[in-house]
Design a protein around this motif. Structure first.
Motif, mmCIF file in Angstrom:
data_model
loop_
_atom_site.group_PDB
_atom_site.id
_atom_site.type_symbol
_atom_site.label_atom_id
_atom_site.label_comp_id
_atom_site.label_asym_id
_atom_site.label_seq_id
_atom_site.Cartn_x
_atom_site.Cartn_y
_atom_site.Cartn_z
ATOM 1 N N LEU A 51 -13.420 13.849 17.404
ATOM 2 C CA LEU A 51 -12.642 14.552 18.426
ATOM 3 C C LEU A 51 -13.395 14.665 19.740
ATOM 4 C CD1 LEU A 51 -10.998 17.395 16.308
ATOM 5 C CD2 LEU A 51 -9.918 15.344 17.230
ATOM 6 N N GLU A 52 -14.727 14.825 19.652
ATOM 7 C CA GLU A 52 -15.506 15.040 20.869
ATOM 8 C C GLU A 52 -16.530 13.950 21.152
ATOM 9 O OE1 GLU A 52 -17.103 18.991 20.978
ATOM 10 O OE2 GLU A 52 -15.236 19.863 20.261
ATOM 11 N N ARG A 53 -16.794 13.089 20.174
ATOM 12 C CA ARG A 53 -17.806 12.055 20.386
ATOM 13 C C ARG A 53 -17.620 10.927 19.376
ATOM 14 N NH1 ARG A 53 -22.139 11.782 17.028
ATOM 15 N NH2 ARG A 53 -22.231 13.335 15.404
ATOM 16 N N ILE A 54 -18.312 9.836 19.630
ATOM 17 C CA ILE A 54 -18.337 8.735 18.667
ATOM 18 C C ILE A 54 -19.395 9.074 17.630
ATOM 19 C CG2 ILE A 54 -18.793 6.283 18.332
ATOM 20 C CD1 ILE A 54 -17.904 5.856 21.238
#
Length: 145
Positions: free
Chosen positions: A73-76
């Motif tokens: 959701l916020e990063r790979i």
């Protein structure tokens, strides 16, 4: 050389234009996604076949499948590359050809796919039929006229 006279190109079988399995990069079901991404990156291919130890074709894996599976959701989430397996994210719904199929059958499939996997009657991976192979034959025919 296959010519277009009397539809000769279109009367041939897939095996006449096949790139054999021993020349095709692939990954195994149990490989992790890091390995698959390395194979894709080093070869420059967008997708490769997924095989089991008996060379049975199970699907395709692409860099898109891999990246989609590690997007959080916020990063790979790169750490997932080591733990996730190819079989978890590969595409199993792929077109397939048989060695004895006619080139016209393959031609209809490579309109929408750069290559199509070819298997024998026992579902063993034999190689790939590529859009490039068809276009090369057409190009040779045109230049020889």
């Amino acid at each position: 050389m296959i010519s277009l006279q009397s539809g000769e190109l279109f009367d041939t079988t897939i095996k006449d234009l096949l790139i054999p399995a021993d020349k095709v990069a692939h990954v195994q079901l149990g490989n992790n996604l890091e390995h698959a991404l390395l194979v894709l990156t080093k070869t420059g291919y967008t997708a490769v076949p997924v095989l089991d130890p008996h060379f049975t074709l199970h699907g395709l894996i692409s860099s898109t499948h891999i990246l989609d599976s590690i997007l959080g959701l916020e990063r790979i989430e790169f750490e997932r590359l080591e733990t996730m397996k190819v079989e978890e994210v590969m595409n199993t719904n792929i077109p397939r050809l048989n060695l004895n199929d006619q080139v016209m059958t393959g031609l209809n499939l490579v309109i929408d796919h750069p290559f199509v996997c070819v298997e024998n009657d026992e579902a063993v991976f034999e190689g790939i039929f590529t859009r490039r192979a068809v276009l090369k034959q057409l190009d040779r025919r045109i230049k020889n006229k």
